[in-house]
Scaffold this motif. Structure first.
Motif, mmCIF file in Angstrom:
data_model
loop_
_atom_site.group_PDB
_atom_site.id
_atom_site.type_symbol
_atom_site.label_atom_id
_atom_site.label_comp_id
_atom_site.label_asym_id
_atom_site.label_seq_id
_atom_site.Cartn_x
_atom_site.Cartn_y
_atom_site.Cartn_z
ATOM 1 N N ASP A 3 0.851 -1.189 0.000
ATOM 2 C CA ASP A 3 0.000 0.000 0.000
ATOM 3 C C ASP A 3 0.888 1.241 0.000
ATOM 4 O OD1 ASP A 3 -1.839 1.998 0.399
ATOM 5 O OD2 ASP A 3 -2.766 1.099 2.168
ATOM 6 N N HIS A 7 -4.343 6.594 -4.927
ATOM 7 C CA HIS A 7 -5.771 6.490 -5.234
ATOM 8 C C HIS A 7 -5.995 6.599 -6.735
ATOM 9 C CE1 HIS A 7 -5.543 7.709 -1.016
ATOM 10 N NE2 HIS A 7 -6.696 7.095 -0.851
ATOM 11 N N ARG A 12 -10.681 5.992 -5.033
ATOM 12 C CA ARG A 12 -10.548 4.662 -4.416
ATOM 13 C C ARG A 12 -9.080 4.372 -4.128
ATOM 14 N NH1 ARG A 12 -13.556 0.743 -8.527
ATOM 15 N NH2 ARG A 12 -12.088 1.808 -9.903
ATOM 16 N N ARG A 13 -8.803 3.794 -2.979
ATOM 17 C CA ARG A 13 -7.422 3.471 -2.615
ATOM 18 C C ARG A 13 -6.977 2.209 -3.344
ATOM 19 N NH1 ARG A 13 -4.967 5.218 2.776
ATOM 20 N NH2 ARG A 13 -2.934 4.193 2.887
ATOM 21 N N TYR A 63 -6.438 -4.181 -6.055
ATOM 22 C CA TYR A 63 -7.709 -3.765 -5.461
ATOM 23 C C TYR A 63 -7.910 -2.262 -5.624
ATOM 24 C CZ TYR A 63 -8.791 -8.085 -2.885
ATOM 25 O OH TYR A 63 -9.131 -9.372 -2.541
ATOM 26 N N ASP A 65 -10.210 0.101 -3.443
ATOM 27 C CA ASP A 65 -10.921 -0.131 -2.178
ATOM 28 C C ASP A 65 -11.021 -1.644 -1.956
ATOM 29 O OD1 ASP A 65 -11.064 2.529 -1.474
ATOM 30 O OD2 ASP A 65 -13.104 2.813 -2.225
ATOM 31 N N GLU A 66 -12.238 -2.196 -1.863
ATOM 32 C CA GLU A 66 -12.353 -3.631 -1.560
ATOM 33 C C GLU A 66 -12.748 -4.468 -2.780
ATOM 34 O OE1 GLU A 66 -11.240 -4.964 1.255
ATOM 35 O OE2 GLU A 66 -10.631 -2.911 1.653
#
Ligand SMILES: CC(C)(COP(=O)(O)OP(=O)(O)OC[C@H]1O[C@@H](n2cnc3c(N)ncnc32)[C@H](O)[C@@H]1OP(=O)(O)O)[C@@H](O)C(=O)NCCC(=O)NCCS
Length: 155
Positions: A3, A7, A12-13, A63, A65-66
């Motif tokens: 990580d 974004h 979104r991350r 990914y 987000d999720e």
């Protein structure tokens, strides 16, 4: 999880995570656009099989987000160089800034391990060439099959 706190353009991350019992189906189903199949596998499932059969490559889920939106893999060559491969963002998720964030995240992480960071792309693959060049990858002059080898040159 890898990580770099990056974004996509929707906020979104973008993170890179191991392929595991929960996400492998979604990763396997990642597919490029039909017109991109000349340059990459038709499904990320091919890269998952490759990494299962290989001592060199490790697959990661991309990914936003999720949600699983792509696949990328990394490997270490005999000379200690780090390689990025199997970069595919699902067709429905392209042009949102995910690919840029994913390559930067993986390159940042590989840079902490030392050694040059390399990848290859087909000379006709304009989006890939534009992405990698803008991130600082420069062609080395070498070819890998029919692809240009490029190496990250520190800024
Ligand atoms: C190449 C790829 C990974 C880029 O992912 P993406 O999420 O769509 O890319 P991004 O939205 O983050 O865009 C990043 C850059 O890619 C380039 N790019 C993306 N789409 C492009 C297009 N249609 N034409 C030209 N350049 C393009 C631009 O330089 C863009 O820069 P920007 O951030 O200033 O817009 C994606 O198009 C893909 O999965 N392609 C099919 C598989 C493939 O070719 N992989 C590379 C194998 S070497």
């Amino acid at each position: 999880m890898i990580d770099s706190a990056l974004h996509d353009r929707a906020g979104r991350r973008v993170t890179l995570r191991p392929v595991d019992d929960d996400n492998w189906r979604a990763v396997a189903d990642v597919a490029p656009r039909d017109d991109q199949r000349a340059w990459v596998a038709a499904l990320a499932a091919r890269y998952l099989v490759l990494t299962m059969r290989s001592d060199v490559w490790t697959s990661l889920a991309v990914y936003a987000d999720e949600t699983v939106v792509g696949h990328v893999m990394w490997g270490v060559d005999d000379d200690g160089s780090r390689w990025i491969g199997g970069m595919v963002i699902d067709a429905a998720e392209q042009d949102r800034g995910v690919g840029r964030a994913a390559v930067r995240t993986l390159a940042d992480w590989l840079a902490t391990q030392g050694g040059p960071i390399r990848l290859s792309y087909h000379p006709d693959n304009v989006p890939a060439a534009a992405l990698y060049t803008s991130l600082g990858f420069q062609p080395t002059g070498a070819m890998e099959d029919d692809e240009l080898v490029a190496e990250l040159t520190p800024a």
